[in-house]
Every structure is written in C-alpha cells, then in structure tokens.
Design an enzyme around this catalytic site. Structure first.
Site, PDB file in Angstrom:
ATOM      1  N   ASP A 187     -15.809  18.415   2.727  1.00 22.59           N
ATOM      2  CA  ASP A 187     -14.605  18.231   1.909  1.00 22.59           C
ATOM      3  C   ASP A 187     -14.686  16.868   1.236  1.00 22.59           C
ATOM      4  O   ASP A 187     -14.364  15.839   1.817  1.00 22.59           O
ATOM      5  CB  ASP A 187     -13.350  18.328   2.769  1.00 22.59           C
ATOM      6  N   HIS A 192      -9.351  11.261   0.284  1.00 25.74           N
ATOM      7  CA  HIS A 192      -9.571  10.839   1.660  1.00 25.74           C
ATOM      8  C   HIS A 192     -10.521   9.649   1.784  1.00 25.74           C
ATOM      9  O   HIS A 192     -10.869   9.256   2.901  1.00 25.74           O
ATOM     10  CB  HIS A 192     -10.094  12.019   2.470  1.00 25.74           C
ATOM     11  N   ILE A 207      -5.686   9.168   2.906  1.00 27.81           N
ATOM     12  CA  ILE A 207      -5.116   9.859   4.058  1.00 27.81           C
ATOM     13  C   ILE A 207      -6.198  10.674   4.768  1.00 27.81           C
ATOM     14  O   ILE A 207      -7.241  10.978   4.195  1.00 27.81           O
ATOM     15  CB  ILE A 207      -3.950  10.782   3.661  1.00 27.81           C
ATOM     16  N   GLY A 210      -6.125  17.063   6.274  1.00 31.31           N
ATOM     17  CA  GLY A 210      -5.302  17.906   7.131  1.00 31.31           C
ATOM     18  C   GLY A 210      -6.144  18.718   8.097  1.00 31.31           C
ATOM     19  O   GLY A 210      -5.772  18.908   9.263  1.00 31.31           O
TER      20      GLY A 210
END
Length: 284
Positions: A187, A192, A207, A210
C-alpha cells in the site's frame, strides 16, 4: 463525474494471478509489529520460516492488495487519493492461508453507495488456488466529495457495545517507523509516509494505514482470546472509525461470545478516540 456507479458495478470482473511465499508473510507480520520480543516463542510463529503460520489478515496484502489498488482503477472509477479513506474491511476465510501460494484473484466493484457528502465503494475480491476457494474480501472505500448522485445509501447497521466490562483489554504500541515498514507490503498511498501529502489530506502528519491497525488487532485477538491458533479464525470484519498515528498506542477491548469475539479499538494516547468499531472475529 469521477465515479460512474452504474458503469463501475456493470464492469466485467478482472482476474489476475498472485503469488506469495514466506518472505511476504514475514514482512507483513513485521509491519504489524510482530517480533517483540524477538526470541519469544509466540512471536517466532510470525517471524521464523521454520515455525511460520499465516495471520488471516494477510489476505489484504497478498498480491500487493490487488482488490483495493485494482478497484480504484476500475472502469467508472477516477478518484483523488487524497480524498480516499478505508471505511471498512471484511475477510471470510474458506480455509487457512498456506505459507506459499499461487492463486487467482477475481475482483470487481460489488456496490457503490451514496452517503451524500461521500461515496462508498465496495470492492470485492474472491481468491482461489488449485485446491479451491481460499478467501473472499470486501473493502469499503470512503471517497470524500463524491456523493450526492442519488444512489442507494447502503447498509448502516452498528454493533452495540456490550454493557459489561470487556473480558480482555490489551495495549499495542505502534512504532514510529511502522507505517514505513507496512508500506512495503504493497500500500504505497503517500498519505502514510509523506508529511506534505498528509497535510493536503487534512492531517498534521502521516497516519497509520487502517489495514495495519486491522492486522494488529487480529493478531492481538489471536494471541490472547484464541491461544495463538490463527487457523480457528473464519471471518473478520471491522469499520474504520478514526485514525491513529505512528508512535501512539492501540487499546484493544474484547468481549468473548460462543464462536465470536467482539472488539473495539481506541487510541489510548488521545482519550480513547475510536479507531476500529463494529469489529467481529468469528472462529471455530
């Protein structure tokens, strides 16, 4: 309009061959924080090839996460990554994932829901190898600013958190570099890793993925409520309720029921701000 719901749902499913081996699984487990302490026998099940077993959430990155990445480039879908957040994830296991595999993944946009100020894409991947079905994964992708096209709002059920105290509460600290390591499983969203991109998306800093908190949570449940036996897990679903930053600590609360563990996950450093909600781990 960037999302053509009818075109997206009507598009032919796309198939691709995916492969993985112990290195992919070990890298994924390390990206979830496995290996602390490095010589702990319980952690060696995630990090040492001679003892390796596969956490079922590996399904979200097998073949570099074709279900999500491929779905965002499907016919009828043209979105800005800065507006994309993972809304929820479900994996149904048909049998344990082997340490080394070659399989075919068939992906399609199963649904597009209109949440007025956003659209939700349901990206479905069905994966099978020569021995038959392995898993089915549904990713709910939240795209800000793409709603209001008059479509179905979709389901909105919420799980009621049990009124009793949780049976187990554990905390898992996220390393400062964990998102950078987790990215290596496929990903590559700069949200991120790139501070400037994160600011464009409305965050003070990058961040955590998820799906990284998703995997960390499943590992916590497997290691505690299921005695470390990942083969018992048959289904795992969650709704991503909020963000968490590298360096923070996840607080995982578990309520055990026959054949099921209900879970909530919060950011312990920010007054238990929600991270994962409506989370269920089904097991045998």
């Amino acid at each position: 309009m960037p999302i053509d719901a009818a075109k997206a749902v009507a598009a032919e499913p796309r198939s691709a061959e995916i492969t993985w081996d112990h290195k992919d699984i070990q890298l994924y487990h390390l990206g979830l924080g496995a290996g602390r302490p490095a010589t702990d026998p319980d952690e060696l099940r995630y990090t040492l090839e001679s003892k390796l077993h596969v956490l079922p959430s590996f399904a979200t990155v097998a073949g570099a996460g074709m279900g999500v990445v491929g779905g965002l480039s499907a016919p009828g879908i043209d979105v800005n990554l800065a507006h994309v957040l993972h809304g929820g994830q479900t994996i149904e296991l048909h049998r344990p994932i082997p340490v080394k595999g070659r399989a075919t993944t068939t992906s399609r946009v199963a649904a597009v829901y209109d949440k007025t100020k956003a659209a939700v894409l349901v990206l479905r991947s069905e994966v099978a190898d020569a021995d038959g079905p392995l898993w089915t994964a549904d990713s709910q992708i939240f795209v800000r600013g793409e709603g209001g096209f008059g479509g179905d709002r979709g389901p909105s059920e919420r799980l009621e958190v049990p009124s009793r105290e949780p049976d187990r509460t554990v905390e898992r600290t996220i390393r400062e570099d964990q998102a950078l390591l987790y990215r290596l499983s496929g990903d590559w969203n700069p949200l991120h890793a790139d501070p400037e991109f994160a600011k464009l998306a409305g965050f003070d800093k990058p961040i955590l993925h998820g799906l990284c908190s998703y995997g960390m949570t499943l590992k916590a449940v497997a290691d505690t409520a299921l005695g470390g036996d990942v083969s018992r897990i048959t289904r795992y679903s969650t709704r991503f309720a909020g963000i968490v930053f590298p360096g923070e600590t996840l607080r995982v609360r578990m309520w055990e029921q026959p054949g099921r563990v209900q879970v909530t996950v919060t950011a312990a450093d920010r007054e238990d701000a929600p991270v994962l909600a409506d989370t269920l781990v089904d097991h045998n």
